[in-house]
Design an enzyme around this catalytic site. Structure first.
Site, PDB file in Angstrom:
ATOM      1  CE  LYS A  89      -4.005   1.987   0.225  1.00  0.00           C
ATOM      2  NZ  LYS A  89      -3.772   2.698  -1.038  1.00  0.00           N
ATOM      3  CE  LYS A 125       4.850   7.469  -2.189  1.00  0.00           C
ATOM      4  NZ  LYS A 125       3.642   7.868  -1.273  1.00  0.00           N
ATOM      5  N   GLY A 164      -2.994   7.998  -4.556  1.00  0.00           N
ATOM      6  CA  GLY A 164      -2.512   9.114  -4.911  1.00  0.00           C
ATOM      7  C   GLY A 164      -1.385   9.934  -4.133  1.00  0.00           C
ATOM      8  CG  ASP A 165       2.859  11.021  -2.889  1.00  0.00           C
ATOM      9  OD1 ASP A 165       2.863  10.625  -1.809  1.00  0.00           O
ATOM     10  OD2 ASP A 165       3.845  11.827  -3.361  1.00  0.00           O
TER      11      ASP A 165
END
Length: 450
Positions: A89, A125, A164-165
């Site tokens: 995650k 990531k 999202g990021d």
């Protein structure tokens, strides 16, 4: 040479150019020395050697066609770091600064951050050096579709759940999910940060910012202090910063700064939240426009910043919320904040303070919330979105917000308790790293050498 030092030295030899990853690795492993020295089982099972190497690293090209018909190519990444506690995650970042080093450091931090939430999530990531800024809606869509053409074969709601990021908001998640659905013929919870109408969760957009403020509130309350009536400095102007500012107002504080890649604004009357949202969420424009509209605001361009410093942190404040990007707050900034009376720092971005700044904050005994604890609200609410997807239910805004508050207070309580074990209750960096590590290490030992 100790076990920890051996592992750090080995990584420095293997990855000498991965400066962000090595910075994160040193910060975490150095603080684990006291835990490792009392538990030889970690060395017996080579936990550190296994922890610092991703279970899977995926790099791929992302070809797409711009509005002029030219073929463009970007680099894509997904690093699936550790699945001891659950499916991978972690967010996707679209920004020109993205490379394997950046994604690797973010994924490594994500392991312990997800562990602290107590939700069943491993760490990962991903992202690309694609820059959504200045691109048309169709260009962003075509890029997202091409990115997912490769990524879809590596993810799944029980395997790897991206979110999202930086550079990946609701629009990008929508395009990514639409392509995933087309390719896989599945409608499942493989991405979080989705639109509320089609499987998303309320509070997800606000969660990282809200969580950072909730964590600051918990630190201060433990010392009989409060944010009410206090001046606060916030960096950034994306989701994290905007909703940090929103929650600060809700708790009676007065946020007076915001920033973007071109400069910062200082509004002594308090940031006009609606104007900030209009400029950044609707028009996607520069903060320079804020100062043109709001006469009480002072705009300072990056070229005018004090040498070697971030102008945001030169504004006197009671609490600081670094919410932009990694290493945005250095030792000079930290010294300035402390000189001006700052009593609380809560990290909304990932690793926003350099190691020297972190050490100074810890040594000064102020309320200092490290990112893997203070900004865990985003991934925690992603976990709550996964729960809603699994049960095919929708929780109200207040229900999700209440759960987020409980999780952030729980994170503070557990890391403070661990810090107290080592007679250093103000050192929440130590507490966060050890508390997160213990759960992951135990799961790795229980599951055998895999």
């Amino acid at each position: 040479m100790s076990y920890v030092e051996q592992v750090i030295s080995s990584c420095e030899e293997k990855f000498p150019h991965q400066v962000y990853f090595l910075q994160a690795l040193r910060e975490i492993l150095e603080s684990l020395k006291v835990e490792i020295s009392h538990n030889p089982i970690y060395e017996k099972y080579a936990i550190l050697e296994r922890l610092v190497v991703p279970e899977r690293s995926i790099a791929f090209r992302v070809p797409w066609v711009d509005d002029c018909g030219r073929v463009r190519v970007n680099q894509g990444y997904r690093i699936e770091f550790n699945s001891a506690l659950g499916p991978y995650k972690g967010g996707l970042r679209f920004h020109p600064s993205v490379n394997e080093d950046v994604i690797k450091f973010l994924g490594f931090e994500q392991i312990l951050k997800n562990s602290l939430t107590t939700l069943r999530m491993g760490g990962g990531k991903g992202g690309s050096d694609f820059d959504p800024k200045g691109k048309s809606e169709n260009e962003v869509m075509r890029f997202c579709q091409s990115f997912m053409n490769e990524l879809y074969r590596h993810i799944g709601d029980h395997t790897d759940i991206p979110a999202g990021d930086i550079g990946v908001g609701g629009r990008e998640v929508g395009f990514l999910f639409g392509q995933y659905k087309r390719l896989s013929n599945r409608f499942d919870g493989v991405l979080t940060g989705k639109g509320v109408e089609w499987g998303g969760s309320l509070v997800r957009k606000e969660a990282t910012g809200y969580g950072s403020v909730y964590f600051a509130q918990a630190m201060l309350e433990a010392e009989g202090k409060s944010l009410e009536g206090k001046v606060c400095c916030v960096s950034g102007s994306g989701n994290v910063a905007i909703y940090t500012i929103e929650k600060l107002y809700a708790l009676g504080a007065k946020p007076v700064t915001a920033s973007d890649s071109k400069g910062m604004i200082y509004d002594q009357e308090g940031i006009d939240l609606e104007l900030l949202k209009e400029i950044k969420e609707v028009r996607r424009a520069s903060l320079e426009e804020y100062a043109q509209i709001k006469k009480s605001a002072i705009y300072t361009s990056v070229s005018e910043y004090p040498q070697g410093q971030n102008a945001v942190w030169s504004v006197p404040c009671f609490a600081a919320f670094p919410s932009a990007t990694q290493n945005e707050l250095n030792i000079l900034d930290a010294q300035t904040l402390l000189k001006n009376g700052c009593q609380c720092v809560s990290e909304g971005a990932n690793m926003p303070c350099t190691q020297e700044a972190t050490n100074l904050f810890v040594d000064s005994k102020i309320c200092y919330g490290p990112a893997k604890a203070a900004n865990a609200g985003g991934v925690a609410t992603s976990g709550l979105e996964m729960m809603q997807n699994a049960s095919m239910s929708i929780w109200t805004f207040d229900e999700v917000d209440a759960k987020l508050l409980k999780i952030m207070r729980g994170i503070f309580a557990q890391i403070k308790a661990v810090a107290q074990e080592f007679n250093d209750e103000k050192n929440l960096v130590l507490g966060a790293n050890i508390a997160g590590f213990r759960k992951v290490a135990k799961a790795m030992i229980d599951q055998g050498v895999v």
